[in-house]
Scaffold this active site. Structure first.
Site, mmCIF file in Angstrom:
data_model
loop_
_atom_site.group_PDB
_atom_site.id
_atom_site.type_symbol
_atom_site.label_atom_id
_atom_site.label_comp_id
_atom_site.label_asym_id
_atom_site.label_seq_id
_atom_site.Cartn_x
_atom_site.Cartn_y
_atom_site.Cartn_z
ATOM 1 N N ASP A 172 0.814 -1.224 0.000
ATOM 2 C CA ASP A 172 0.000 0.000 0.000
ATOM 3 C C ASP A 172 0.844 1.268 0.000
ATOM 4 O O ASP A 172 0.380 2.329 0.401
ATOM 5 C CB ASP A 172 -0.968 0.004 1.182
ATOM 6 N N HIS B 157 -17.072 17.338 -36.218
ATOM 7 C CA HIS B 157 -18.042 17.715 -35.198
ATOM 8 C C HIS B 157 -19.132 16.667 -35.004
ATOM 9 O O HIS B 157 -19.620 16.067 -35.954
ATOM 10 C CB HIS B 157 -18.785 19.037 -35.509
ATOM 11 N N ASN C 141 -13.866 13.045 -45.524
ATOM 12 C CA ASN C 141 -14.461 14.102 -44.704
ATOM 13 C C ASN C 141 -15.812 13.622 -44.181
ATOM 14 O O ASN C 141 -16.696 13.263 -44.966
ATOM 15 C CB ASN C 141 -14.640 15.376 -45.525
#
Length: 452
Positions: free
Chosen positions: A108, A349, A363
């Site tokens: 730990d 987009h 595109n």
């Protein structure tokens, strides 16, 4: 890092009750990697091939994870939580008899550095019989104190057993210890549980070793390297420290970060040179970012390879299996998964591209969706080089759009479109002159008649 690889014992039997979690404490991640994995990696970097992991009863999940990471690992079970000395005792029968130095570390403490452990091992090789790891604490409350005589460690006093004068000492014991293997059986035999906790402390090795004429010394590290994790707050603090390490290493390697404190990395994140990373960018596991890539603000990447000169974001989500080609562009509110976006392609987009190939120079218009899932199975979409996909198109997989094809906006495509063809898949537009005026008049008359 050292002439001879040490034997290693990793203590991970603690229950971690303060974490309030069903997940074992040592499996909680720091920078995308379980804490125990960090410690095992540090030990493996020293060349230790047969480490011993000490776990508690029923900690099968921990054992399974560790075995998957280190093939030569041995599991030892500490049946009752009777202290660190008892945990080492549980490991002792499994330590390779060929080892000259045994390194004991804690599962730990994920920030411990391999270089520090190597220094401890080297100190043993150079003549010390016991080497402890220490640090100077800003607030030593709760830590065991190192009591020194010159360069020698006289003893380690647990905080609960320390006198008022000893508690003023800010030199603290970090946890890891290196011991010459030949002395380990005798040191274990001398342990008692006559202390405030009624436990067997590994820290008592020092006092017993001194009494037997052994040389006990210390190696010191930064306090931050010894951050232990016992609670969610500790976990957050350790994450912050690790992230700062990773950011500094990335910037030293040629990455520009516009707001370093807001960028989150994984242990395996790989960067080339001249990479620019904007604000609030997150890199999950498995990201490889090549030279000259720009990743804009609020983007999230995981399991992705981004080739030279590509541009990502802002607000992009790049999911596992995504391959972004050279000078490709993934813009705002675009999500990709298992997608190959080839060189120079643009998805600028509001798109989802999953289980797909987008050919070089293609595109993809705003709002384009690859419909890849029918509720049971995933299907592939292939978009050829130089293709143009009009805005708000849905490509219902499996489907192929040929090289140089042109797809009209708003299309719902269910059949292949040939190379260099125009594809339009939408209802034909029609017009009814005067319809709207009649519609409004009709409903206005109804309202007037009803008194509304």
């Amino acid at each position: 890092m050292t002439t001879n690889a040490p034997g290693a014992v990793i203590l991970a039997a603690g229950k971690g009750t303060r974490m309030k979690s069903r997940l074992p404490k040592v499996l909680h991640p720091i920078a995308g990697k379980p804490m125990l994995g960090h410690v095992l990696s540090a030990v493996s970097a020293l060349g230790s091939e047969r480490p011993v992991l000490v776990v508690g009863p029923g900690m099968d999940e921990v054992a399974t994870y560790a075995r998957g990471l280190v093939s030569g690992l041995t599991i030892a079970v500490q049946e009752k939580q009777l202290g660190t000395g008892d945990a080492v005792r549980a490991a002792a029968p499994h330590i390779d008899k060929k080892e000259s130095v045994v390194l004991v570390v804690f599962g730990d403490t994920p920030l411990v550095r391999a270089e520090t452990l190597a220094d401890m091992t080297r100190r043993c090789e150079e003549g010390s019989d016991i080497v402890v790891l220490g640090f100077e604490a800003a607030d030593p409350t709760g830590y065991g104190r190192l009591i020194l005589d010159g360069n020698d460690v006289v003893r380690i006093v647990e905080h609960k057993d320390a006198s008022e004068e000893e508690r003023k000492n800010k030199l603290c014991f970090g946890g890891p210890m290196a011991v010459r293997a030949a002395h380990l059986p005798a040191l274990l035999a001398k342990l008692t549980n006559k202390n405030a906790q009624g436990e067997f402390y590994m820290t008592d090795f020092v006092a017993h070793g001194r009494a037997a004429g052994l040389v006990c010394s210390a190696v010191f590290c930064l306090e931050a390297d010894m951050q232990g994790v016992n609670s969610r707050a500790d976990l957050a603090a350790a994450e912050a420290t690790m992230q700062q390490r990773l950011r500094m290493a990335a910037m030293a390697g040629g990455v520009t970060m516009l707001d370093p404190s807001s960028v989150y990395l994984s242990m395996d994140t790989e960067f080339g040179e001249d990479v620019t990373v904007g604000q609030n960018v997150v890199f999950g596991p498995g990201c490889v970012i090549a030279n000259g890539v720009t990743i804009k603000a609020f983007s999230h990447l995981e399991g992705a390879h981004v080739a030279e000169g590509a541009e990502i974001g802002p607000f992009a989500r790049i999911r596992p299996g995504s391959e972004i080609g050279r000078k490709a562009r993934i813009g705002n509110f675009v999500e990709t998964k298992k997608a190959r976006i080839e060189d120079g392609a643009k998805v600028n987009h509001l798109s989802y591209i999953g289980d797909a190939r987008v050919g070089a120079g293609a595109n993809i218009g705003a709002g384009t969706i690859t419909c890849n899932y029918d509720g049971y199975n995933k299907f592939f979409t292939d978009i050829g080089a130089g293709a143009f996909i009009g805005s708000n198109s849905s490509l219902v997989a499996p489907v192929s759009i040929g090289d140089g094809a042109y797809l009209g906006s708003g299309s719902v495509v269910t059949k292949d479109v040939a190379a260099d063809a125009l594809g339009v898949a939408r209802a034909r537009q029609f017009e009814k002159p005067g319809w709207a005026a009649a519609f409004h008049a009709k409903h206005k008359d109804k309202k007037k008649a009803s008194g509304e």
